[in-house]
Design a protein around this motif. Structure first.
Motif, mmCIF file in Angstrom:
data_model
loop_
_atom_site.group_PDB
_atom_site.id
_atom_site.type_symbol
_atom_site.label_atom_id
_atom_site.label_comp_id
_atom_site.label_asym_id
_atom_site.label_seq_id
_atom_site.Cartn_x
_atom_site.Cartn_y
_atom_site.Cartn_z
ATOM 1 N N LEU A 30 99.308 91.224 64.823
ATOM 2 C CA LEU A 30 98.090 90.478 64.768
ATOM 3 C C LEU A 30 96.797 91.192 64.192
ATOM 4 O O LEU A 30 96.151 90.567 63.322
ATOM 5 C CB LEU A 30 97.768 90.168 66.373
ATOM 6 C CG LEU A 30 98.738 89.182 66.817
ATOM 7 C CD1 LEU A 30 98.505 88.982 68.439
ATOM 8 C CD2 LEU A 30 98.696 87.659 66.370
ATOM 9 N N LEU A 31 96.808 92.383 64.311
ATOM 10 C CA LEU A 31 95.661 93.192 63.988
ATOM 11 C C LEU A 31 95.763 93.252 62.499
ATOM 12 O O LEU A 31 94.808 92.984 61.561
ATOM 13 C CB LEU A 31 95.797 94.672 64.389
ATOM 14 C CG LEU A 31 94.623 95.456 64.022
ATOM 15 C CD1 LEU A 31 93.403 95.080 64.633
ATOM 16 C CD2 LEU A 31 95.086 97.016 64.450
ATOM 17 N N VAL A 32 96.925 93.462 61.895
ATOM 18 C CA VAL A 32 97.187 93.384 60.322
ATOM 19 C C VAL A 32 96.925 92.164 59.838
ATOM 20 O O VAL A 32 96.251 91.855 58.831
ATOM 21 C CB VAL A 32 98.573 93.949 60.114
ATOM 22 C CG1 VAL A 32 98.570 93.763 58.559
ATOM 23 C CG2 VAL A 32 98.446 95.312 60.363
ATOM 24 N N LEU A 33 97.329 91.109 60.382
ATOM 25 C CA LEU A 33 96.995 89.729 60.077
ATOM 26 C C LEU A 33 95.410 89.447 60.077
ATOM 27 O O LEU A 33 94.991 88.873 58.992
ATOM 28 C CB LEU A 33 97.799 88.727 60.794
ATOM 29 C CG LEU A 33 97.606 87.133 60.543
ATOM 30 C CD1 LEU A 33 98.003 86.828 59.170
ATOM 31 C CD2 LEU A 33 98.223 86.352 61.416
ATOM 32 N N GLU A 34 94.797 89.640 61.036
ATOM 33 C CA GLU A 34 93.477 89.343 61.140
ATOM 34 C C GLU A 34 92.555 90.177 60.060
ATOM 35 O O GLU A 34 91.529 89.567 59.447
ATOM 36 C CB GLU A 34 92.892 89.774 62.425
ATOM 37 C CG GLU A 34 91.542 89.050 62.809
ATOM 38 C CD GLU A 34 91.043 89.173 64.052
ATOM 39 O OE1 GLU A 34 90.178 88.280 64.599
ATOM 40 O OE2 GLU A 34 91.638 89.985 65.078
ATOM 41 N N ARG A 35 93.072 91.381 60.135
ATOM 42 C CA ARG A 35 92.351 92.041 58.894
ATOM 43 C C ARG A 35 92.587 91.675 57.622
ATOM 44 O O ARG A 35 91.941 91.715 56.662
ATOM 45 C CB ARG A 35 92.733 93.715 59.059
ATOM 46 C CG ARG A 35 91.905 94.662 58.192
ATOM 47 C CD ARG A 35 92.497 96.166 58.524
ATOM 48 N NE ARG A 35 93.321 96.447 59.441
ATOM 49 C CZ ARG A 35 94.584 97.026 59.014
ATOM 50 N NH1 ARG A 35 94.734 97.469 58.013
ATOM 51 N NH2 ARG A 35 95.292 97.258 60.214
ATOM 52 N N CYS A 36 93.765 91.372 57.190
ATOM 53 C CA CYS A 36 94.169 90.908 56.044
ATOM 54 C C CYS A 36 93.484 89.623 55.633
ATOM 55 O O CYS A 36 92.862 89.553 54.429
ATOM 56 C CB CYS A 36 95.738 90.612 56.111
ATOM 57 S SG CYS A 36 96.636 89.890 54.711
ATOM 58 N N VAL A 37 93.347 88.713 56.630
ATOM 59 C CA VAL A 37 92.490 87.434 56.286
ATOM 60 C C VAL A 37 91.023 87.683 55.819
ATOM 61 O O VAL A 37 90.402 87.125 55.257
ATOM 62 C CB VAL A 37 92.779 86.394 57.545
ATOM 63 C CG1 VAL A 37 91.801 85.293 57.198
ATOM 64 C CG2 VAL A 37 94.027 86.070 57.439
ATOM 65 N N ASP A 38 90.675 88.759 56.816
ATOM 66 C CA ASP A 38 89.105 88.938 56.755
ATOM 67 C C ASP A 38 89.002 89.658 55.624
ATOM 68 O O ASP A 38 87.785 89.485 54.773
ATOM 69 C CB ASP A 38 88.630 89.877 57.819
ATOM 70 C CG ASP A 38 88.536 89.165 59.122
ATOM 71 O OD1 ASP A 38 88.647 87.991 59.369
ATOM 72 O OD2 ASP A 38 88.663 89.978 60.419
ATOM 73 N N THR A 39 89.530 90.609 54.977
ATOM 74 C CA THR A 39 89.244 91.454 53.749
ATOM 75 C C THR A 39 89.758 90.693 52.581
ATOM 76 O O THR A 39 89.375 90.839 51.322
ATOM 77 C CB THR A 39 90.016 92.817 53.874
ATOM 78 O OG1 THR A 39 91.289 92.695 54.052
ATOM 79 C CG2 THR A 39 89.320 93.781 54.943
ATOM 80 N N GLN A 40 90.891 89.935 52.469
ATOM 81 C CA GLN A 40 91.402 89.373 51.186
ATOM 82 C C GLN A 40 91.410 90.046 50.172
ATOM 83 O O GLN A 40 91.285 89.750 48.876
ATOM 84 C CB GLN A 40 90.277 88.160 51.106
ATOM 85 C CG GLN A 40 90.649 86.998 52.237
ATOM 86 C CD GLN A 40 89.933 85.818 51.864
ATOM 87 O OE1 GLN A 40 89.328 85.591 50.691
ATOM 88 N NE2 GLN A 40 89.859 84.752 52.982
ATOM 89 N N GLN A 41 92.000 91.176 50.387
ATOM 90 C CA GLN A 41 92.441 92.198 49.134
ATOM 91 C C GLN A 41 93.569 91.583 48.606
ATOM 92 O O GLN A 41 94.307 90.671 48.843
ATOM 93 C CB GLN A 41 92.924 93.394 49.818
ATOM 94 C CG GLN A 41 92.221 94.314 50.705
ATOM 95 C CD GLN A 41 90.814 94.835 49.830
ATOM 96 O OE1 GLN A 41 91.055 95.047 48.630
ATOM 97 N NE2 GLN A 41 89.851 94.686 50.511
ATOM 98 N N PRO A 42 93.855 91.940 47.209
ATOM 99 C CA PRO A 42 95.045 91.564 46.146
ATOM 100 C C PRO A 42 96.262 91.203 47.022
ATOM 101 O O PRO A 42 96.664 92.191 47.631
ATOM 102 C CB PRO A 42 94.723 92.441 44.962
ATOM 103 C CG PRO A 42 93.650 92.989 44.962
ATOM 104 C CD PRO A 42 93.180 93.050 46.413
#
Length: 129
Positions: A30-42
């Motif tokens: 969940l933490l990685v998913l939320e961070r992933c969506v927030d930062t939207q890195q390549p």
């Protein structure tokens, strides 16, 4: 591996955790998913899709609030994966049916007590006969 920066490595880690069906991985996913969506890195959509699928395989209800919130974000790009995960998790989170029950096996379904003729506690805790 899940907290790395290499997209294929993160996806592999998410899939491995999903296949393991270990509920202890849910907070990290969940933490990685939320961070992933927030930062939207390549590569973020591919990572987010793998994370959502892993959460669906694990089936832990703790993932539902974030998945439902992400489902309502327009243009997020991986809504089918989110909806699939929600569809996998919701039946397992229901209090009326155990997550491992076979749908055709009505003997294991929980039912309301219609008439209490015995001690209420023993009626509610009675095993399936």
């Amino acid at each position: 591996m899940l907290n790395g920066t290499n997209t294929p490595t993160i996806i592999k880690a998410a899939r491995t955790l999903g296949d393991a069906r270990d509920a202890t991985a849910v907070p990290s996913l969940l933490l990685v998913l939320e961070r992933c969506v927030d930062t939207q890195q390549p590569g973020w959509r591919d990572i987010a899709e793998a994370l959502a699928e892993a959460l669906g395989k694990i089936g832990d209800g703790r993932a539902l609030p974030l998945l439902v919130r992400l489902e309502n974000v327009r243009g997020i790009g991986f809504i089918p994966s989110i909806r699939g995960a929600i569809a996998e998790i919701e039946p397992q989170s229901s209090l009326l049916r155990p997550g491992s029950a076979v749908p055709a096996d009505h003997a294991v379904l929980l039912r309301s007590v219609r008439s209490v003729t015995e001690d209420a506690a023993s009626t509610l805790l009675r095993t399936v006969e």
